[in-house]
Design a protein around this motif. Structure first.
Motif, PDB file in Angstrom:
ATOM      1  N   THR A   1      21.089 -21.982  -9.648  1.00  0.00           N
ATOM      2  CA  THR A   1      19.971 -21.112 -10.004  1.00  0.00           C
ATOM      3  C   THR A   1      20.193 -19.658  -9.610  1.00  0.00           C
ATOM      4  O   THR A   1      19.341 -18.817  -9.897  1.00  0.00           O
ATOM      5  N   ASN A   2      21.336 -19.352  -8.951  1.00  0.00           N
ATOM      6  CA  ASN A   2      21.620 -17.945  -8.650  1.00  0.00           C
ATOM      7  C   ASN A   2      21.651 -17.152  -9.959  1.00  0.00           C
ATOM      8  O   ASN A   2      22.320 -17.541 -10.911  1.00  0.00           O
ATOM      9  N   HIS A   3      20.937 -16.055 -10.006  1.00  0.00           N
ATOM     10  CA  HIS A   3      20.855 -15.150 -11.162  1.00  0.00           C
ATOM     11  C   HIS A   3      19.988 -15.673 -12.298  1.00  0.00           C
ATOM     12  O   HIS A   3      19.928 -15.058 -13.356  1.00  0.00           O
ATOM     13  N   LEU A   4      19.319 -16.820 -12.095  1.00  0.00           N
ATOM     14  CA  LEU A   4      18.447 -17.338 -13.151  1.00  0.00           C
ATOM     15  C   LEU A   4      17.002 -16.903 -12.900  1.00  0.00           C
ATOM     16  O   LEU A   4      16.538 -16.883 -11.759  1.00  0.00           O
ATOM     17  N   ASP A   5      16.298 -16.574 -13.995  1.00  0.00           N
ATOM     18  CA  ASP A   5      14.884 -16.257 -13.857  1.00  0.00           C
ATOM     19  C   ASP A   5      14.067 -17.548 -13.906  1.00  0.00           C
ATOM     20  O   ASP A   5      14.605 -18.645 -14.068  1.00  0.00           O
ATOM     21  N   ALA A   6      12.749 -17.405 -13.776  1.00  0.00           N
ATOM     22  CA  ALA A   6      11.881 -18.586 -13.679  1.00  0.00           C
ATOM     23  C   ALA A   6      11.958 -19.457 -14.929  1.00  0.00           C
ATOM     24  O   ALA A   6      11.986 -20.690 -14.841  1.00  0.00           O
ATOM     25  N   ASP A   7      11.982 -18.828 -16.116  1.00  0.00           N
ATOM     26  CA  ASP A   7      12.042 -19.594 -17.362  1.00  0.00           C
ATOM     27  C   ASP A   7      13.357 -20.362 -17.474  1.00  0.00           C
ATOM     28  O   ASP A   7      13.387 -21.512 -17.927  1.00  0.00           O
ATOM     29  N   SER A   8      14.459 -19.723 -17.065  1.00  0.00           N
ATOM     30  CA  SER A   8      15.766 -20.376 -17.143  1.00  0.00           C
ATOM     31  C   SER A   8      15.857 -21.552 -16.169  1.00  0.00           C
ATOM     32  O   SER A   8      16.445 -22.587 -16.477  1.00  0.00           O
ATOM     33  N   ILE A   9      15.282 -21.386 -14.983  1.00  0.00           N
ATOM     34  CA  ILE A   9      15.274 -22.481 -14.005  1.00  0.00           C
ATOM     35  C   ILE A   9      14.462 -23.658 -14.550  1.00  0.00           C
ATOM     36  O   ILE A   9      14.848 -24.816 -14.402  1.00  0.00           O
ATOM     37  N   HIS A  10      13.361 -23.366 -15.216  1.00  0.00           N
ATOM     38  CA  HIS A  10      12.540 -24.418 -15.824  1.00  0.00           C
ATOM     39  C   HIS A  10      13.345 -25.177 -16.877  1.00  0.00           C
ATOM     40  O   HIS A  10      13.306 -26.413 -16.933  1.00  0.00           O
ATOM     41  N   TRP A  11      14.088 -24.435 -17.718  1.00  0.00           N
ATOM     42  CA  TRP A  11      14.904 -25.090 -18.747  1.00  0.00           C
ATOM     43  C   TRP A  11      16.012 -25.929 -18.101  1.00  0.00           C
ATOM     44  O   TRP A  11      16.257 -27.060 -18.516  1.00  0.00           O
ATOM     45  N   LEU A  12      16.682 -25.372 -17.087  1.00  0.00           N
ATOM     46  CA  LEU A  12      17.758 -26.096 -16.412  1.00  0.00           C
ATOM     47  C   LEU A  12      17.227 -27.381 -15.783  1.00  0.00           C
ATOM     48  O   LEU A  12      17.900 -28.423 -15.829  1.00  0.00           O
ATOM     49  N   ARG A  13      16.052 -27.323 -15.216  1.00  0.00           N
ATOM     50  CA  ARG A  13      15.454 -28.516 -14.601  1.00  0.00           C
ATOM     51  C   ARG A  13      15.348 -29.640 -15.638  1.00  0.00           C
ATOM     52  O   ARG A  13      15.717 -30.781 -15.371  1.00  0.00           O
ATOM     53  N   GLY A  14      14.871 -29.305 -16.834  1.00  0.00           N
ATOM     54  CA  GLY A  14      14.756 -30.312 -17.883  1.00  0.00           C
ATOM     55  C   GLY A  14      16.100 -30.862 -18.322  1.00  0.00           C
ATOM     56  O   GLY A  14      16.244 -32.070 -18.555  1.00  0.00           O
ATOM     57  N   PHE A  15      17.112 -29.987 -18.417  1.00  0.00           N
ATOM     58  CA  PHE A  15      18.456 -30.429 -18.807  1.00  0.00           C
ATOM     59  C   PHE A  15      19.008 -31.417 -17.795  1.00  0.00           C
ATOM     60  O   PHE A  15      19.542 -32.476 -18.161  1.00  0.00           O
ATOM     61  N   LEU A  16      18.895 -31.095 -16.513  1.00  0.00           N
ATOM     62  CA  LEU A  16      19.469 -31.952 -15.472  1.00  0.00           C
ATOM     63  C   LEU A  16      18.724 -33.276 -15.353  1.00  0.00           C
ATOM     64  O   LEU A  16      19.324 -34.307 -15.045  1.00  0.00           O
ATOM     65  N   GLN A  17      17.420 -33.255 -15.590  1.00  0.00           N
ATOM     66  CA  GLN A  17      16.650 -34.500 -15.529  1.00  0.00           C
ATOM     67  C   GLN A  17      17.105 -35.483 -16.613  1.00  0.00           C
ATOM     68  O   GLN A  17      17.050 -36.696 -16.416  1.00  0.00           O
ATOM     69  N   LYS A  18      17.572 -34.957 -17.750  1.00  0.00           N
ATOM     70  CA  LYS A  18      17.983 -35.807 -18.875  1.00  0.00           C
ATOM     71  C   LYS A  18      19.473 -36.118 -18.855  1.00  0.00           C
ATOM     72  O   LYS A  18      19.939 -36.932 -19.657  1.00  0.00           O
ATOM     73  N   HIS A  19      20.230 -35.481 -17.975  1.00  0.00           N
ATOM     74  CA  HIS A  19      21.683 -35.663 -17.958  1.00  0.00           C
ATOM     75  C   HIS A  19      22.033 -37.117 -17.628  1.00  0.00           C
ATOM     76  O   HIS A  19      21.534 -37.703 -16.663  1.00  0.00           O
ATOM     77  N   GLU A  20      22.903 -37.714 -18.434  1.00  0.00           N
ATOM     78  CA  GLU A  20      23.224 -39.135 -18.290  1.00  0.00           C
ATOM     79  C   GLU A  20      24.315 -39.401 -17.254  1.00  0.00           C
ATOM     80  O   GLU A  20      24.419 -40.501 -16.720  1.00  0.00           O
ATOM     81  N   GLY A  21      25.161 -38.427 -17.005  1.00  0.00           N
ATOM     82  CA  GLY A  21      26.241 -38.622 -16.047  1.00  0.00           C
ATOM     83  C   GLY A  21      25.775 -38.394 -14.624  1.00  0.00           C
ATOM     84  O   GLY A  21      24.589 -38.251 -14.337  1.00  0.00           O
ATOM     85  N   GLY A  22      26.739 -38.358 -13.701  1.00  0.00           N
ATOM     86  CA  GLY A  22      26.410 -38.095 -12.310  1.00  0.00           C
ATOM     87  C   GLY A  22      26.169 -36.609 -12.075  1.00  0.00           C
ATOM     88  O   GLY A  22      26.572 -35.754 -12.873  1.00  0.00           O
ATOM     89  N   LEU A  23      25.510 -36.301 -10.986  1.00  0.00           N
ATOM     90  CA  LEU A  23      25.222 -34.912 -10.628  1.00  0.00           C
ATOM     91  C   LEU A  23      25.201 -34.772  -9.113  1.00  0.00           C
ATOM     92  O   LEU A  23      24.576 -35.577  -8.415  1.00  0.00           O
ATOM     93  N   ILE A  24      25.938 -33.779  -8.604  1.00  0.00           N
ATOM     94  CA  ILE A  24      25.792 -33.353  -7.209  1.00  0.00           C
ATOM     95  C   ILE A  24      25.414 -31.883  -7.253  1.00  0.00           C
ATOM     96  O   ILE A  24      26.093 -31.081  -7.907  1.00  0.00           O
ATOM     97  N   MET A  25      24.357 -31.522  -6.566  1.00  0.00           N
ATOM     98  CA  MET A  25      23.855 -30.153  -6.634  1.00  0.00           C
ATOM     99  C   MET A  25      23.589 -29.611  -5.238  1.00  0.00           C
ATOM    100  O   MET A  25      22.925 -30.250  -4.426  1.00  0.00           O
ATOM    101  N   ILE A  26      24.136 -28.438  -4.969  1.00  0.00           N
ATOM    102  CA  ILE A  26      23.786 -27.670  -3.776  1.00  0.00           C
ATOM    103  C   ILE A  26      22.779 -26.627  -4.220  1.00  0.00           C
ATOM    104  O   ILE A  26      23.054 -25.839  -5.127  1.00  0.00           O
ATOM    105  N   SER A  27      21.615 -26.626  -3.621  1.00  0.00           N
ATOM    106  CA  SER A  27      20.606 -25.647  -4.003  1.00  0.00           C
ATOM    107  C   SER A  27      19.621 -25.458  -2.869  1.00  0.00           C
ATOM    108  O   SER A  27      19.296 -26.410  -2.151  1.00  0.00           O
ATOM    109  N   HIS A  28      19.152 -24.228  -2.726  1.00  0.00           N
ATOM    110  CA  HIS A  28      18.095 -23.951  -1.770  1.00  0.00           C
ATOM    111  C   HIS A  28      16.759 -23.791  -2.481  1.00  0.00           C
ATOM    112  O   HIS A  28      15.772 -23.345  -1.885  1.00  0.00           O
TER     113      HIS A  28
END
Length: 542
Positions: free
Chosen positions: A195-222
């Protein structure tokens, strides 16, 4: 899928992580939050899992595609267009170029060249179609739109884009590779602070993408809200014990479970210590009698066993005591900028920006990604030169302290200690050791190359070098990026109490509130206005 076997992670002489057996495992459908304080080894572990670096001990077994977004992603060919960079995730840029070449031969080549070109074109097109090439432009456009990348920049060379825009291109490339059209929707995504350099709308879109992602995910985020909405497992790296605790639960349940578990351990420890103390006192009384010596020894053994059987109570993590320098005396207007202009080739970033930075003034710079916020700070810091006839006028006693969001002020090849000496040449050794210790750099870590530090550690090192500068004008570009919540709060407190002038670029509303700005500069027009709370609405979108 990723599986570790007896993983051991070290940096220099420091052991960051011991994970015996197959302790860490990522499978399709796992959405893992990798958490821990700055310096716990999150970024180092992520690099090892991605295959970018090797572990000190053990091994990592990977199967399937891996998409890795490092915290400090460095793009390759900066003359490449943003569109080609994204399409390169599937090799479509090269396939298109080859197809265009065969098309030329079919139209203008000899008969032999034309016949050969037809066969080659057919094979290339088959491969292109299999990789979703004909739908690629619309897929890439959808991802870019979601990440706030305007269509107009996709045909620009990467070298003309801002740091924030380049970061979004790198993220778009990785997500594009993992979409269903690529045939690689099972890709394991390793995302370090996405989410570095992402605005609020972009973070909202990314959240939806990751929730639907079928593969594995490891995320470091504050970003706590992102973790709460996305992850279904948590790996907590304990910086004190050098171990990883695995929780098969959502973020909220993890926080509740950890809090409950720690309360239980503290309660059990208190009860056990009370009982053990009573046994030892009784043993002391019995020990005075020779006939009771054996019984006394048994009591002491029981007390020791009672304490040893306890689950270890996790020690509280230590955090840096982050402060800003006591500003040196200066005149009324230590820095004045007149007619600052920046161009990239024929592309105009901004033109004719004027800014008077008075003693103790507090200014926020706003603008969409690519409007030139970082570039303006670089011009004010003297790192880059204006393209017009304007320039900077230094007032009496000016001392600038510049914090670069990409950590450009840090020599990545030099050690932590060498960076501190270079930044503070007039400070004594003991003063420097004390300064670095306050920012949690001690012992062997002083000899660690800065390039091996995590993003949060590099942020702390860059902030540490400001303290001895006695700067009276701080130019701060995203100073809260990559920091854990406790360290971020330290920076906010430092902003609240600093008495010198500050020019701040940030997406963090909390940083703006802590600064209590007096003025705002809106780019690319360079309009200056008195601060009002109405501008808070743009901060997260800037």
């Amino acid at each position: 899928m990723i599986v570790t076997q007896d993983l051991e992670v070290r940096v220099g002489a420091r052991t960051l992580l011991n994970a015996p057996g197959q302790h860490l495992r990522v499978q399709p459908g796992d959405r893992i939050g990798l958490v821990g304080r700055n310096g716990a080894g999150k970024t180092t572990t992520m690099r090892i899992l991605s295959g970018e670096t090797e572990p000190y001990g053990g091994q990592v077994v990977r199967s399937g595609e891996i998409g890795y977004l490092p915290q400090d992603s460095k793009e390759g060919d900066i003359d490449q267009s943003a569109r080609d960079r994204i399409l390169s995730a599937r090799g479509l840029d090269q396939l298109r170029s080859s197809m265009d070449r065969q098309q030329e031969l079919m139209e203008s080549g000899t008969d032999a060249q034309r016949d050969a070109a037809i066969g080659k074109y057919s094979r290339l097109e088959e491969r292109y179609s299999a990789l979703g090439g004909y739908e690629a432009d619309s897929e890439a456009a959808r991802i870019c739109d979601g990440l706030g990348l305007p269509q107009r920049i996709l045909d620009q060379p990467l070298k003309t884009l801002s740091g924030g825009q380049r970061r979004r291109v790198e993220l778009a490339q990785i997500l594009f590779a993992a979409t269903a059209g690529s045939g690689r929707s099972q890709t394991t995504l390793l995302l370090d602070e996405p989410t570095n350099h992402l605005d609020a709308d972009s973070i909202h879109w990314l959240r939806g993408f990751l929730q639907k992602h079928e593969g594995g995910l490891i995320m470091i985020s504050h970003d706590v809200e992102l973790l709460n909405d996305v992850v279904n497992k948590v790996w907590f790296l304990d910086a004190v014990r050098g171990e990883a605790d695995v929780y098969n639960m959502t973020w909220k349940k993890y926080l509740d479970a950890r809090s409950t578990d720690e309360a239980r351990r503290r309660r059990e420890k208190a009860n056990a210590e009370k009982k053990a103390d009573a046994l030892r006192k009784q043993a002391a009384k019995l020990g005075a009698k020779a006939t009771k010596a054996a019984a006394a020894k048994q009591m002491i053994a029981r007390a020791d066993k009672m304490i040893d059987a306890l689950d270890e109570v996790r020690q509280e993590d230590k955090y840096a005591a982050i402060t800003f320098p006591e500003p040196a005396p200066c005149g009324k207007t230590p820095l004045f900028a007149k007619g600052l202009t920046k161009m990239y080739g024929s592309l105009e970033v901004f033109v004719g920006v004027d800014l008077a930075i008075d003693r103790g003034s507090r200014v926020v710079v706003l603008g969409f990604n690519g409007a030139g916020k970082t570039t303006l700070l670089k011009l004010l810091a003297g790192v880059e030169r204006t393209d017009g006839e304007g320039g900077l006028v230094s007032g009496h006693g000016l001392k600038i302290g510049y914090f670069a969001q990409e950590h450009d002020t840090i020599d990545q090849n030099a050690t932590v200690w060498e960076n501190a000496v270079n930044a503070c040449p007039d400070s004594g050794e003991q003063d420097l050791r004390g300064l670095l210790g306050a920012f949690m750099f001690t012992g062997e870590q002083l000899n660690q190359p800065a390039g091996t530090l995590s993003g949060g550690e590099q942020t702390r090192l860059a902030l540490a070098t400001l303290v001895s500068s006695r700067a009276n004008v701080l130019l701060l570009d995203e100073p809260t990026n990559n920091l854990d919540p406790q360290s971020r709060e330290q920076v906010l407190n430092a902003l609240r109490t600093y008495t010198g002038a500050v020019v701040l670029v940030t997406h963090d509303p909390g940083a703006v509130q802590a600064l209590e700005p007096e003025r705002v500069i809106v780019l690319p027009d360079g309009d200056e206005d008195l601060w009002s709370d109405a501008y808070m609405e743009i901060v997260e979108l800037a």
